[in-house]
Design a protein around this motif. Structure first.
Motif, PDB file in Angstrom:
ATOM      1  N   GLU A   1       0.765  -1.070   0.010  1.00  0.00           N
ATOM      2  CA  GLU A   1       0.122   0.052  -0.032  1.00  0.00           C
ATOM      3  C   GLU A   1       1.001   1.247   0.012  1.00  0.00           C
ATOM      4  O   GLU A   1       0.663   2.298  -0.764  1.00  0.00           O
ATOM      5  CB  GLU A   1      -0.919  -0.132   1.268  1.00  0.00           C
ATOM      6  CG  GLU A   1      -2.158   0.877   0.973  1.00  0.00           C
ATOM      7  CD  GLU A   1      -3.239   0.469   2.322  1.00  0.00           C
ATOM      8  OE1 GLU A   1      -3.381  -0.568   2.510  1.00  0.00           O
ATOM      9  OE2 GLU A   1      -3.568   1.458   2.858  1.00  0.00           O
TER      10      GLU A   1
ATOM     11  N   PHE B   1       2.541   1.711  -3.606  1.00  0.00           N
ATOM     12  CA  PHE B   1       1.731   2.215  -4.496  1.00  0.00           C
ATOM     13  C   PHE B   1       1.293   3.724  -4.306  1.00  0.00           C
ATOM     14  O   PHE B   1       1.332   4.559  -5.262  1.00  0.00           O
ATOM     15  CB  PHE B   1       0.400   1.209  -4.585  1.00  0.00           C
ATOM     16  CG  PHE B   1       0.554  -0.079  -5.092  1.00  0.00           C
ATOM     17  CD1 PHE B   1       0.986  -1.228  -4.730  1.00  0.00           C
ATOM     18  CD2 PHE B   1       0.201   0.072  -6.646  1.00  0.00           C
ATOM     19  CE1 PHE B   1       0.946  -2.212  -5.193  1.00  0.00           C
ATOM     20  CE2 PHE B   1       0.517  -1.015  -7.295  1.00  0.00           C
ATOM     21  CZ  PHE B   1       0.708  -2.408  -6.721  1.00  0.00           C
TER      22      PHE B   1
ATOM     23  N   CYS C   1       2.323   6.842  -6.766  1.00  0.00           N
ATOM     24  CA  CYS C   1       1.372   7.496  -7.189  1.00  0.00           C
ATOM     25  C   CYS C   1       1.194   9.117  -6.790  1.00  0.00           C
ATOM     26  O   CYS C   1       1.040   9.909  -7.632  1.00  0.00           O
ATOM     27  CB  CYS C   1      -0.115   6.986  -6.892  1.00  0.00           C
ATOM     28  SG  CYS C   1      -0.363   5.367  -7.950  1.00  0.00           S
TER      29      CYS C   1
ATOM     30  N   VAL D   1       1.327  12.662  -8.469  1.00  0.00           N
ATOM     31  CA  VAL D   1       0.681  13.820  -8.113  1.00  0.00           C
ATOM     32  C   VAL D   1       1.510  15.358  -7.945  1.00  0.00           C
ATOM     33  O   VAL D   1       1.501  16.241  -8.498  1.00  0.00           O
ATOM     34  CB  VAL D   1      -0.294  13.621  -6.979  1.00  0.00           C
ATOM     35  CG1 VAL D   1      -1.052  14.879  -6.685  1.00  0.00           C
ATOM     36  CG2 VAL D   1      -1.198  12.462  -7.417  1.00  0.00           C
TER      37      VAL D   1
ATOM     38  N   ILE E   1       3.004  16.408 -10.765  1.00  0.00           N
ATOM     39  CA  ILE E   1       2.148  17.146 -11.585  1.00  0.00           C
ATOM     40  C   ILE E   1       1.844  18.597 -11.129  1.00  0.00           C
ATOM     41  O   ILE E   1       1.509  19.458 -11.777  1.00  0.00           O
ATOM     42  CB  ILE E   1       0.554  16.223 -11.800  1.00  0.00           C
ATOM     43  CG1 ILE E   1       0.917  15.117 -12.604  1.00  0.00           C
ATOM     44  CG2 ILE E   1      -0.386  17.380 -12.280  1.00  0.00           C
ATOM     45  CD1 ILE E   1      -0.157  13.978 -12.564  1.00  0.00           C
TER      46      ILE E   1
ATOM     47  N   THR F   1      -7.071  13.888  -5.848  1.00  0.00           N
ATOM     48  CA  THR F   1      -6.503  12.550  -5.934  1.00  0.00           C
ATOM     49  C   THR F   1      -5.550  12.235  -5.036  1.00  0.00           C
ATOM     50  O   THR F   1      -5.112  11.433  -4.317  1.00  0.00           O
ATOM     51  CB  THR F   1      -6.079  12.319  -7.446  1.00  0.00           C
ATOM     52  OG1 THR F   1      -7.119  12.794  -8.262  1.00  0.00           O
ATOM     53  CG2 THR F   1      -5.795  10.894  -7.551  1.00  0.00           C
TER      54      THR F   1
ATOM     55  N   PHE G   1      -6.415  11.917  -1.419  1.00  0.00           N
ATOM     56  CA  PHE G   1      -6.755  10.637  -1.267  1.00  0.00           C
ATOM     57  C   PHE G   1      -5.630   9.604  -0.957  1.00  0.00           C
ATOM     58  O   PHE G   1      -5.447   8.802  -0.178  1.00  0.00           O
ATOM     59  CB  PHE G   1      -7.757  10.173  -2.522  1.00  0.00           C
ATOM     60  CG  PHE G   1      -8.146   8.927  -2.437  1.00  0.00           C
ATOM     61  CD1 PHE G   1      -8.988   7.987  -1.835  1.00  0.00           C
ATOM     62  CD2 PHE G   1      -7.452   7.941  -3.475  1.00  0.00           C
ATOM     63  CE1 PHE G   1      -9.251   6.800  -1.813  1.00  0.00           C
ATOM     64  CE2 PHE G   1      -7.624   6.699  -3.757  1.00  0.00           C
ATOM     65  CZ  PHE G   1      -8.521   6.001  -2.744  1.00  0.00           C
ATOM     66  N   LEU G   2      -4.574   9.703  -1.900  1.00  0.00           N
ATOM     67  CA  LEU G   2      -3.573   8.865  -2.067  1.00  0.00           C
ATOM     68  C   LEU G   2      -2.906   8.972  -0.949  1.00  0.00           C
ATOM     69  O   LEU G   2      -2.193   8.070  -0.070  1.00  0.00           O
ATOM     70  CB  LEU G   2      -2.702   9.267  -3.406  1.00  0.00           C
ATOM     71  CG  LEU G   2      -3.472   8.667  -4.820  1.00  0.00           C
ATOM     72  CD1 LEU G   2      -2.585   9.283  -5.753  1.00  0.00           C
ATOM     73  CD2 LEU G   2      -3.426   7.092  -4.709  1.00  0.00           C
TER      74      LEU G   2
END
Lengths: 727, 54, 225, 265, 412
Positions: E134, E137, E141, E145, E148, E183, E186-187
């Motif tokens: 977890e 990942f 991820c 973000v 980005i 997102t 959340f991640l």
């Protein structure tokens, strides 16, 4: 059309996008991971047909049967041979590591000769003829008796061939490493006046009184003993361990009685006092078979005996009385003696008394008791052929004084070797053969031996490994190792009551240009010619062995061992107590002045460290706890109270000094040791061999000196006075 | 990671966990794709005024 | 830095006239497509050729011919030992039983006798189906217990008259047969590749065991050592 | 293929170690190293970097002289079943390199899958897992003694005892070739069991009533290490000494071990 | 010389001084890179980790910088989701700090594993039951973000912005940033939590083990909460340090005050939860496994009960109070004390949850394991710090990170 940067950019993006759709990135990612799984740094063992070969272990006197797992012609693993009377499938750490002695980096790969202090290659032929020439010169000079030989044992065929060889040359000066077995033989000879040894039927006993014997710490035949120990546990037998330190044996015992180092004999005396005074012994035994018992009784019956015993041993008299009664009243009691692994003999004073202790309970040759074993040799070779020189040499008495005068019943006083090597007079060694022994490491006061051996003009070592002594040799005639050679493995009697011989057989072809020492001796004898060649009429060692064992050979060859459970027990003869009337126990006091050296250093022996002529192989070194060896530092055990008294701290350095030298050690405080006692593991501190073995810890034998038993002359050094100071 | 991998089991654990992961990844992926495509469209529409926006 | 500014201007297409810009975009697309095409060709055709090195077997061998002479099929030479282990590729000692002397007229056989039999040298066969060291494969479990045919994994090698070229992955050192001839990893036959997934799929289908807590497949140690 | 074989009853291999018999000789450790191609280094005295799948702990009752007592405790991998096979280490491995097999009860470790995150080592309270800090090197010609049944581990991965699974494989192969589908108790024994000179180790199927371990585990002297944590280990110890049995777990002062309900499975 | 690259309307130090700074920090960076290469080529024997100490300095550093980097997700959450518009003045920097923290964390992880070339197994052969999966990942991820979120900032560089493609791209990304931020939040919530879960699920380690909710132990929630509380403090701390070094005011006080206040609430609520958790663990969980609280703090020379007191009282309650009381918060000295303590507190918590977990014995006859990191470990841990400073230096010099800088530091 203009090809600009944008075009390249587009091309690049296209190529990147396209590549993602090809197997390249994915396959390469996968392959790179597989590459890490197969890279050159990790070996891939070759496969093949698995077979098993039967042989026997020669790494210690224990004589275990082995089953070697082979893959094609490689030896993969050493396992214990099932149904073998000694180990029945079990195996010890050293035996298991034998495979590393075979394939390891400490081998002597070819015959070597020392030229100007350096070893150079020499052919077998040249080596043998050169040595033969030197021996001829020795004979011609009338110095044949100055050829000496030291072996690890005097029981196996190769050692006896060596003995025969030097006898034929004209020398009596054969030496073997002395152990507790020599004490056993000495006691039997002394009190019964017969040739024999002792064996203890521990597994059938219900009360085992152990005078410091490391029953599970590698005593004489380690695996037989450990198996016996398990049987005792199953059957509910009691073990009482008497020793200054909570050894593994003591830890497993039902009762551990700490005793002042060296005073075990006094405890035996105290126990005898209790048993005799309270008439707990088997009366028929005393009346029927003994002489001079009454004198002995009168000697030990005064209460002062008990008080003195209590005072010397540090055990209060109540405990001694209770122990004496408990022992005498047990159904099948047995008292075992020989400290630690039984690597050293003990004084007749102590040994004799413990034997009497057994004797008085009537357990001799009884199930669960002490067996007197026959020492008869299984070897019946034709007499040696003698010439004048031989006769002249054999007429001389032994240089070490054994076998004559007050040491009439002693075979060898091996501790006198150093003096004989150094000596410049008639009693000096001019040539020394060394087989299965590493005196520069294993003998007490090893510093002295190391120096003395340099004075010997010709030293020939038959060792397979570059050990301390071999490094000092003039010629190295390397033997095959454990798994490469043919050799008989006679059992040591202490655990086995029957007759047992095992056979060590080559399981792999010799890796290097080595030769079986048996064959080398035969070749050497042939090279000498004359009566010597005649005395060695065998064509090879193998034929010698076959002819030696005759009827037993088939069993040896087929099963790996020959066993006759009933054979070799002797009748229990009369006991003459007169020999015990002037027993001297003071000699067991450790050497050194109490004021200068307030502590006593004793060796600590465990199954994980080989302390004999074979050094601990890497696997065994790996399982040495860090409370024994930390990096390359030797760790010594002391009681926390003692540590406090001398300002020492756990895991910190200290200087350990004895009358024979000093070493830097680390401290490990341990509740399982008496105050005032230091325990140091034996078997470390090698300087020979390779980096996986040498430079680790200190050699215990360097810190002690030989102590001759006034009765037997044997070196009974065990502990020594010492001091510890903060480093 | 994908139902093609050796360890994949069709159970709640995998579906929820990997679902969450793929959901997040697709949002990020779609978001970025949107931005890039929008940008290409913006450039091609040659809206010079937007250049001076700052 | 003015030089840098120039560069920036050059890249920027905002200053170009419309048709020039369209042309540039057109070129861009063409180059993009060229990029894709080139990389696809490289990746699918050239790359596999580069990835694998080609090795010839030391001696050629005719399986078909040998099959005619033996009674027990494959197991005549590739036999099980008494302890249940599998002998794999025959040792020279087995070949010598027949090939002490040259039997036929095949020059390969002659060479075999000369170079290996006469010298007592083992033939360094390249084993197509050799798995990496981490794999434990029990022939006994598959053939004796499972009753599988050799062909299922090894293909129709028994019918071959010559030994094909052995291809070795330059990175992993493994035989190409493990991954399979097809670089995409897609298979037609059961013997096309010998990857873990292939084993697992068959195990799922044939044994139905789901004893592994993590994967609900067969336990890992069933195939790994 | 023969589906009926596949419903063979699940086995649960386990061990009973009689601590009264264990002498602390260390044979089990060496037998294991030799069986399983465990490498060694020049200096192995840092025991926290030294790979010994089975380790013999020396435990004491911590009482002063002369009431000191010592007991040796060989500790292989406990092959914890935890709850439904979720042993402490298995559930944490991110790459599924370690797994619990319900068919044998053995916790596997696949070295080529492991990428060396060492999370499992942190999860194991017994320190039964070992990391390869170095490339394995066998000096001189020692590579010759390596067994082809066990693949040597590369550096950077975790390894541990697998109850000599290769011996199970070999035993099965032999059985299959003899037309049997299962093996006898004595056909599959671990190297430590076989080598133990004291016969202190008994190995077998804990589910099988005819196996010696089945009876031994029910002895009143039997206990397991850290049962209170719910690791549900498959290695049982036997000791007649109460302090030894008590040392197998942790107790708050005043707690009576007999009254503690241990998670039983 | 590089004036064309520097944002308009702000003043930067002369290029030679800047380069000198880069070189000095660069040497430290190279030292770290050297140690990193050693670890890759020679393996993890370069460290002082051992079989008892499988997780050590690196994993602590990882957890700590991720917690400190939590300012990015939480500020992002507040700014984009809850619409606290003032925070736009600090969000850029929060994102940058987050980006540095997360890229460093990934780099350290790449050194920390024994077989880096196989580390992708964690994705492809994932065990979804493992907290580490977890973590991996969500971490990777969320790192995308952050990338980005950081890209539009890079695109705002004066010269890059001149290119229409990048200009438009930056603009478009800004427009959908809320989606990315959501997102990301959340991640981030999940992986901050799963980092807490890493220790909390270890039921073989009573010191770490916590009961919990669904598949997550309580530490899962505590970690997320503490990262949200202390991350912004770290953002403020770095901002203040930057202001001190550049000698400029970069962010207005009201922005800092708002963030500090929110941090205060988070920290206050976190510390209450932490206290409840500690009490429950000390009185229910641990005793049921045979441990007293003090068993975890005895018989060793380092891990005393002081560590628990410092973590909860000194670095928890104290800064929470300071941040919650406006009068205290507005006192500069007290504010600095609070943000420093809060940052230390979260690092200490991660230390305890990684290192003390490894150090504390579980078997009754086992002993404490203490270790001292090797220089290679220290160098590779300092490496990200050097890298972070360099990235901040470059970003600050060439990118318009602080929207209020121009206004607060007008140049004549």
């Amino acid at each position: 059309m203009k090809i600009d940067r944008r075009s390249f950019l587009s091309l690049g993006i296209g190529a990147a996008a396209g590549t993602a759709l090809t197997p390249i990135p994915w396959k390469m990612m996968d392959d790179s991971a597989i590459w890490t799984q197969n890279w050159w740094l990790t070996p891939v063992p070759a496969g093949g047909e698995v077979t098993y070969k039967t042989t026997a272990c020669t790494l210690c006197p224990g004589g275990c049967g082995l089953r070697i797992r082979m893959v094609e012609n490689r030896a993969i693993k050493v396992e214990g041979l099932e149904k073998h009377p000694v180990n029945d499938g079990g195996i010890c750490p050293i035996g298991l590591s034998g495979i590393q002695l075979l394939y390891g980096g400490t081998r002597v790969k070819m015959p070597l000769k020392k030229v100007n202090g350096k070893f150079v290659k020499i052919s077998w032929k040249d080596a043998i003829s050169e040595i033969a020439l030197k021996l001829k010169v020795l004979r011609d000079k009338g110095d044949a008796y100055k050829l000496s030989c030291l072996t690890g044992s005097d029981k196996d065929v190769t050692s006896l061939l060596l003995k025969r060889f030097i006898n034929t040359i004209g020398s009596n000066n054969f030496f073997a490493n002395t152990t507790i077995s020599d004490s056993y033989e000495f006691v039997i000879k002394k009190v019964h006046n017969i040739e024999g040894s002792m064996s203890f039927d521990l597994e059938n006993s219900d009360f085992i009184l152990s005078f410091g014997s490391g029953i599970i710490d590698g005593f004489v035949s380690p695996l037989k003993m450990i198996r016996a120990h398990s049987r005792i546990k199953e059957q509910g037998g009691k073990i009482v361990q008497i020793e200054p330190r909570l050894s593994n044996t003591a830890a497993k015992a039902d009762k551990w009685i700490p005793v002042n180092p060296g005073s075990e004999g006094m405890l035996a005396l105290g126990l005898l006092h209790v048993i005799v005074k309270e008439k707990l012994y088997k009366s028929n035994i005393v009346s029927d078979n003994t002489s001079n018992f009454e004198k002995f009784r009168r000697l030990i019956i005064p209460n002062t005996t008990l008080n003195k015993a209590a005072e010397t041993t540090g055990i209060d008299s109540k405990t001694i009385e209770k122990l004496g009664r408990g022992f005498a009243n047990a159904r099948k009691p047995v008292a075992i003696f020989g400290r630690g692994k039984g690597d050293s003999p003990i004084g007749f004073g102590e040994a004799g008394l413990v034997y009497i202790l057994n004797y008085l309970t009537g357990n001799i040759n009884k199930k669960g008791g002490l067996f007197i074993t026959d020492n008869k040799k299984y070897i019946n070779w034709p007499e040696i052929v003698k010439d004048e020189i031989t006769n002249a040499g054999l007429d001389k008495s032994r240089m070490d004084g054994a076998g004559a005068g007050s040491f009439e019943d002693t075979k060898y006083i091996t501790s006198r070797l150093a003096d004989l090597m150094e000596s410049k007079d008639q009693k000096s060694i001019s040539a020394l053969f060394i087989y299965n022994e590493n005196p520069c490491y294993t003998l007490s006061d090893s510093k002295k031996i190391n120096k003395a051996i340099e004075a010997v003009p010709l030293v020939v070592s038959f060792s397979s490994y570059l050990d301390e002594t071999t490094a000092k040799a003039d010629y190295i005639l390397p033997n095959h190792t454990n798994l490469e050679r043919l050799q008989d493995v006679p059992s040591v009697p202490s655990g086995i009551t029957g007759g047992l011989v095992s056979l060590s057989k080559p399981v792999v072809k010799p890796m290097y240009d080595t030769k079986n020492t048996g064959d080398v001796i035969i070749s050497l004898a042939k090279a000498m010619g004359g009566n010597i060649a005649e005395s060695f009429a065998w064509s090879s060692f193998e034929t010698c062995l076959k002819s030696t064992f005759k009827d037993q050979w088939n069993a040896l060859d087929k099963d790996g061992f020959w066993f006759n459970p009933g054979k070799s027990t002797r009748q229990c003869p009369d006991l003459d107590f007169s020999k015990l009337l002037d027993i001297n126990l003071s000699s067991i006091q450790p050497q050194g002045s109490k004021s200068k050296f307030p502590l006593v250093l004793i060796p600590k022996e465990t199954m994980r460290i080989s302390s004999g002529y074979i050094a601990d192989p890497p696997f065994a070194v790996k399982v040495i706890p860090d409370t024994v060896l930390k990096n390359n530092d030797q760790v010594v055990e002391i009681n926390p109270e003692t540590a406090k008294k001398y300002g020492l701290h756990d895991t910190k350095y200290a200087i350990l000094t004895t009358p024979f030298g000093e070493v830097k050690v680390k401290i490990h405080t341990y509740n399982g040791i008496m105050e005032g006692v230091i325990a140091m593991s034996k078997g470390l501190g090698h300087i020979g061999y390779d980096k996986f073995i040498n430079g680790k810890g200190e050699n215990f034998n360097r810190l002690i000196g030989p102590v001759e038993d006034p009765d037997s002359g044997l070196d009974i050094a065990w502990g020594i006075r010492a001091k510890l100071t903060r480093a | 990671m994908l139902p093609f991998s050796f360890e994949w089991v069709w159970d709640a654990g995998h579906i929820v966990f990997m679902g969450g992961l793929w959901y997040s990844l697709s949002i990020l992926g779609m978001g970025m794709t949107y931005c890039v495509i929008k940008t290409i469209i913006d450039i091609n529409s040659n809206d010079q005024t937007e250049n001076d926006h700052h | 830095m003015s030089k840098q500014e120039d560069k920036v201007k050059e890249i920027s297409s905002g200053n170009l006239p419309d048709d020039e810009k369209n042309e540039a975009i057109g070129f861009g697309i063409i180059f993009f497509i060229i990029g894709i095409a080139a990389s696809l060709i490289f990746g699918w055709i050239v790359f596999p050729k580069l990835l694998y090195s080609q090795k010839k077997q030391p001696v050629d061998f005719n399986h078909k011919l040998h099959m005619e002479f033996v009674d027990d099929g494959c197991e005549s030479c590739h036999f099980f030992r008494e302890d249940g282990s599998y002998s794999g590729v025959p040792k020279l000692a087995q070949c010598i039983d027949c090939h002490e002397e040259v039997q036929g007229e095949d020059p390969e056989e002659e060479r075999f006798v000369e170079e290996y039999v006469a010298k007592g040298k083992e033939v360094p066969w390249l084993i197509y189906s050799k798995q990496p060291d981490c794999v434990f494969f029990s022939h006994a479990a598959h053939v004796k217990k499972g009753g599988m045919e050799c062909k299922t994994c090894h293909g129709p090698i028994g019918e071959s008259t010559t030994l094909r070229v052995y291809e070795e992955n330059r990175v992993t050192g493994l035989s190409r047969d493990i991954w399979g001839k097809n670089i995409s990893g897609l298979n037609k036959n059961t013997w096309d590749s010998m990857k873990m997934g292939d084993c697992a799929d068959c195990h799922m289908e044939e044994t139905g065991r789901k004893s592994s807590v993590q994967t609900e497949k067969d336990g890992c140690l069933v195939c790994h050592k | 293929m023969k589906k009926e074989h596949n419903h063979m009853k699940n086995k649960k291999f386990g061990m009973c170690i009689d601590l009264d018999k264990c002498t602390g000789c260390g044979s089990c450790m060496v037998a294991c190293m030799s069986e399983n191609n465990v490498p060694f280094r020049e200096d192995e005295t840092d025991k926290r970097k030294s790979i010994t799948w089975i380790t013999v702990y020396k435990i004491t009752n911590n009482r002063p002289f002369p009431d000191t007592e010592v007991c040796y405790m060989p500790r292989p991998c406990m092959h914890c079943e935890g709850h439904d096979g979720h042993s402490p280490c298995v559930s944490v491995c991110p790459a599924t390199a370690t797994d619990y097999d319900m068919a044998t009860g053995i916790v596997s470790q696949i070295y080529t899958r492991c990428f060396g995150c060492r999370y499992c080592m942190g999860a194991c309270p017994y320190h039964a897992r070992y990391f390869n800090w170095w490339d394995p090197v066998w000096p001189a010609e020692m590579e010759k003694y390596l067994s082809p049944d066990v693949s040597p581990r590369m550096r950077g991965v975790v390894e541990k005892c697998n109850f000599c699974y290769s011996r199970y494989q070999r035993a099965l192969d032999k059985a299959y070739c003899e037309g049997r589908s299962d093996i006898e108790e004595d056909e599959y024994q671990t190297a430590c069991t076989q080598g133990c000179p004291a016969g202190a180790i008994t190995f077998g199927d804990l589910n099988n009533k005819s196996h010696a371990v089945y009876k031994l585990k029910k002895s009143p002297n039997a206990f397991r290490l850290l049962e209170r944590l719910g690791t549900n280990p498959k290695v049982y110890y036997l000791s007649s000494k109460e302090w030894v049995r008590k040392a197998g777990d942790n107790y708050i002062k005043g707690e009576n071990p007999k009254n503690i309900k241990k998670s039983h499975h | 010389m590089d004036s064309a690259l520097i944002p308009k309307g702000v003043k930067r130090c002369p290029l030679p001084i800047f380069i000198l700074g880069i070189v000095i920090i660069g040497i430290v960076l190279l030292w770290g890179v050297y140690a990193m290469i050693l670890c890759w080529l020679k393996g993890l024997n370069q460290t002082n980790m051992n079989d008892y100490y499988g997780f050590a300095l690196w994993i602590w550093a990882d957890l700590a910088i991720i917690a400190l980097g939590g300012g990015a997700f939480f500020t992002g959450l507040l700014r984009y989701i809850f619409g606290l518009d003032e925070l736009k003045n600090i969000i850029n920097y929060a994102v940058l700090i987050g980006f540095i923290c997360y890229s460093s964390a990934l780099l350290i992880l790449a050194i920390d594993v024994g077989q880096p070339l196989r580390s992708w197994f964690i994705f492809w052969h994932a065990n979804v039951h493992s907290m580490l999966t977890e973590v991996a990942f969500c971490l990777s991820c969320y790192f995308s973000v952050l990338a980005i979120e950081y890209i539009p900032l890079v695109l705002e560089n004066r010269q890059i912005d001149k290119i229409p493609f990048f200009h438009h791209l930056g603009h478009n990304m800004h427009k959908v940033m809320a989606v990315f931020a959501a997102t990301g939040a959340f991640l981030s919530c999940f992986h901050q939590g799963s980092l807490g879960g890493v220790a909390g699920v270890l039921y073989g380690r009573p010191f770490a083990y916590r009961e919990g909710l669904l598949v997550w132990p309580w530490t899962f929630f505590l970690f997320t909460w503490s990262a949200a509380a202390c991350g912004p403090c770290f953002t403020i701390l770095i901002t203040k340090i930057t202001e001190f070094i550049t000698g400029k005011k970069l962010v207005k006080d009201n922005v800092i005050d708002l963030l500090a206040k929110i941090s205060g609430w988070m920290l206050g609520s976190y510390i209450i939860a932490k206290i409840i958790d500690t009490i429950y663990w000390a009185t229910v969980t641990a005793p049921s496994l045979g441990f007293n609280l003090m068993d975890f703090y005895k018989d060793n020379s380092f891990y005393g009960i002081w560590i628990l007191i410092v973590e909860i009282a000194v670095c928890g309650i104290l800064p929470a109070v300071i941040l919650l009381v406006p009068k205290f918060r507005q006192n500069k000295l007290l504010l600095y004390t609070a943000i420093i303590l809060a940052s230390i507190g979260v690092c200490l918590n991660r230390w305890v949850m990684v290192l003390q977990v490894m150090a504390a014995p579980v078997m009754s006859f086992d002993t404490w394991a203490l270790y001292i990191p090797s220089w290679q470990e220290i160098a590779t841990t300092i490496l990200p710090v050097a890298y972070g400073i360099i990235l901040i230096m470059i970003s600050f010099r060439y990118l318009p990170i602080f929207p209020q800088e121009k206004e607060l530091n007008s140049i004549e």
